[in-house]
Design a protein around this motif. Structure first.
Motif: not given
Length: 119
Positions: A20-24, A31-37, A73-74, A79-80
């Protein structure tokens, strides 16, 4: 505002893998915290994996040794990598971020991507 866009979900057989990918995107100062639920049918949303502001990486016990979270970070992307998938991993996976934009520090959620593990 900050937008989170997930991709990479789908149908996979037990024992298989998905990434999985997640782009902000948007006006992001930090960004302080970032991840998956994830949220399985009939169950509460639960933490899967998270990079925290304190520098730690947290995993749910049920995915330790099978899932790996990583980031670029760039690109403001996480990713998961999910290996050895089990039917009980079937859920909608949501990207999460706690970030500072021009409106201050807020929590943000993606729309979710469905992962189905089935033969």
């Amino acid at each position: 505002q900050v937008q989170l866009v997930e991709s990479g979900g789908g149908l996979v057989q037990p024992g298989g893998s998905l990434r999985l990918s997640c782009a902000a995107s948007g006006i992001i100062f930090s960004i302080y915290d970032m991840g998956w639920y994830r949220q399985a049918p009939g169950k509460q949303r639960e933490l899967v994996a998270m990079f925290t502001d304190s520098g730690s990486t947290n995993y749910a016990d049920s995915v330790k040794g099978r899932f790996t979270i990583s980031r670029d970070n760039a690109k403001n992307t996480v990713y998961l990598q999910m290996n050895s998938l089990k039917p009980e991993d079937t859920a909608v996976y949501y990207c999460y971020a706690r970030a500072r934009s021009w409106t201050g520090v807020r929590e943000y959620w993606g729309e979710g991507t469905l992962v189905t593990v089935s033969s």
